[in-house]
Enzyme design. Sequence first.
Site, PDB file in Angstrom:
ATOM      1  CG  HIS A  24     -45.980  -1.548 -10.062  1.00 19.53           C
ATOM      2  ND1 HIS A  24     -45.164  -2.109 -11.006  1.00 19.53           N
ATOM      3  CD2 HIS A  24     -45.211  -1.367  -8.943  1.00 19.53           C
ATOM      4  CE1 HIS A  24     -43.946  -2.256 -10.496  1.00 19.53           C
ATOM      5  NE2 HIS A  24     -43.949  -1.817  -9.247  1.00 19.53           N
ATOM      6  CD  GLU A  27     -47.806  -1.303 -13.551  1.00 10.03           C
ATOM      7  OE1 GLU A  27     -47.838  -2.545 -13.616  1.00 10.03           O
ATOM      8  OE2 GLU A  27     -46.765  -0.671 -13.285  1.00 10.03           O
ATOM      9  NE  ARG A  82     -42.880   1.758  -9.715  1.00 10.19           N
ATOM     10  CZ  ARG A  82     -42.649   0.918 -10.718  1.00 10.19           C
ATOM     11  NH1 ARG A  82     -43.480   0.837 -11.730  1.00 10.19           N
ATOM     12  NH2 ARG A  82     -41.583   0.153 -10.712  1.00 10.19           N
ATOM     13  CG  HIS A 152     -45.931  -5.391 -13.949  1.00  7.43           C
ATOM     14  ND1 HIS A 152     -45.481  -4.518 -12.979  1.00  7.43           N
ATOM     15  CD2 HIS A 152     -45.656  -6.631 -13.472  1.00  7.43           C
ATOM     16  CE1 HIS A 152     -44.966  -5.191 -11.962  1.00  7.43           C
ATOM     17  NE2 HIS A 152     -45.062  -6.492 -12.238  1.00  7.43           N
ATOM     18  CD  GLU A 226     -44.236  -3.976 -17.833  1.00 10.02           C
ATOM     19  OE1 GLU A 226     -45.173  -3.168 -17.805  1.00 10.02           O
ATOM     20  OE2 GLU A 226     -43.550  -4.260 -16.840  1.00 10.02           O
TER      21      GLU A 226
HETATM   22  O1  PAY Z   1     -38.977  -7.274 -14.846  1.00 14.07           O
HETATM   23  O2  PAY Z   1     -37.788  -5.593 -15.358  1.00 14.07           O
HETATM   24  C1  PAY Z   1     -38.833  -6.065 -14.954  1.00 14.07           C
HETATM   25  C2  PAY Z   1     -40.009  -5.222 -14.547  1.00 14.07           C
HETATM   26  C3  PAY Z   1     -39.978  -3.812 -15.015  1.00 14.07           C
HETATM   27  C4  PAY Z   1     -41.218  -3.030 -14.579  1.00 14.07           C
HETATM   28  C5  PAY Z   1     -40.909  -2.334 -13.254  1.00 14.07           C
HETATM   29  O3  PAY Z   1     -40.378  -1.210 -13.251  1.00 14.07           O
HETATM   30  O4  PAY Z   1     -41.165  -2.937 -12.217  1.00 14.07           O
HETATM   31  C6  PAY Z   1     -41.602  -2.103 -15.707  1.00 14.07           C
HETATM   32  C7  PAY Z   1     -42.611  -1.011 -15.389  1.00 14.07           C
HETATM   33  C8  PAY Z   1     -43.787  -1.569 -14.620  1.00 14.07           C
HETATM   34  O5  PAY Z   1     -44.658  -2.248 -15.174  1.00 14.07           O
HETATM   35  O6  PAY Z   1     -43.829  -1.318 -13.422  1.00 14.07           O
HETATM   36  C9  PAY Z   1     -43.081  -0.305 -16.661  1.00 14.07           C
HETATM   37  C10 PAY Z   1     -43.996   0.864 -16.417  1.00 14.07           C
HETATM   38  C11 PAY Z   1     -44.415   1.510 -17.726  1.00 14.07           C
HETATM   39  C12 PAY Z   1     -43.320   1.929 -15.534  1.00 14.07           C
HETATM   40  O7  PAY Z   1     -43.920   2.354 -14.550  1.00 14.07           O
HETATM   41  O8  PAY Z   1     -42.184   2.330 -15.853  1.00 14.07           O
HETATM   42 ZN    ZN Z   2     -45.619  -2.494 -12.973  1.00 18.10          ZN
END
Ligand code: PAY
Ligand code: ZN
Length: 265
Positions: A24, A27, A82, A152, A226
Amino acid sequence: MHLLKIGRRTGSTKPAIFMDCGIHAREWISPAFCQWFINKAVSTYGTDSQMTSLLDTMDIFVLPVFNIDGYEHTWKIDRMWRKTRSRRNGSPCVGADPNRNFDAGWCTLGASSNPCSDTYCGASVESEIEVRNVADFIRKNKSVIKAYLTIHSYSQLLLFPYSYKYDLAADHNELLQVAEGAAETLRSLYGTRYTSGPGATTIYPAAGGSDDWAYDLGVKYSYTFELRDTGRYGFLLPESQIQPTCEETMLAVKYIAAHVLKNLV
Ligand code: PAY
Ligand code: ZN
């Protein structure tokens, strides 16, 4: 896409760990960590006994920036971008979420089929070139890749499968135990607290993620980090936190690698 292979050249095939950063774009601490890791790996080989035995026995593939176009976009145009930067006919919206584009319950839970959404799953599985490239590489090297780590931010979590369903992974107990051990060693440096658990219940359900895909392909030690923080600065982690975040994360990565090394089959 630039992928580095780090390890002592032995002339024979070695087991390997695959780690990517920057899936992403916004990040930023994630690509910073991969760069940090690469420098530490090559500069502490020969002096740090753990790193030395790790690189003697295994290779580490590091993809420092997965979503290159997205990352560049966050530096030049939109700091909070993102997704990827792919364009398709008929939609004014750009990009898909690379962590919703893998073939793991694709576009079912926690993903959107709306091209304008930040969690757009893409036109089809592996529609994003970055995802296709990584999936192809891991498929091709599947017999040697024993662990998949994806970095991430933010939330201070150490996640493992599954995120696309609520079922527990067949290796749940071991994955949890290793995650808790890694989180404990991470915390020992600056007191940073991490929570460990399956993605679906620890953060939210999200289909099409790379960790679930790698696990279902047969890569048992599949983890999503994370990194810092828990939301005070979020994606805009201050520069002063780069070094401590990288140092503590390094301890957790080494802990997982040591476990993988002990459990080679
Ligand atoms: O394995 O469940 C998973 C990954 C979850 C991540 C995603 O949404 O892909 C979590 C988010 C991320 O790092 O992209 C968390 C961040 C804070 C967000 O953008 O919500
Ligand atoms: Zn991410």
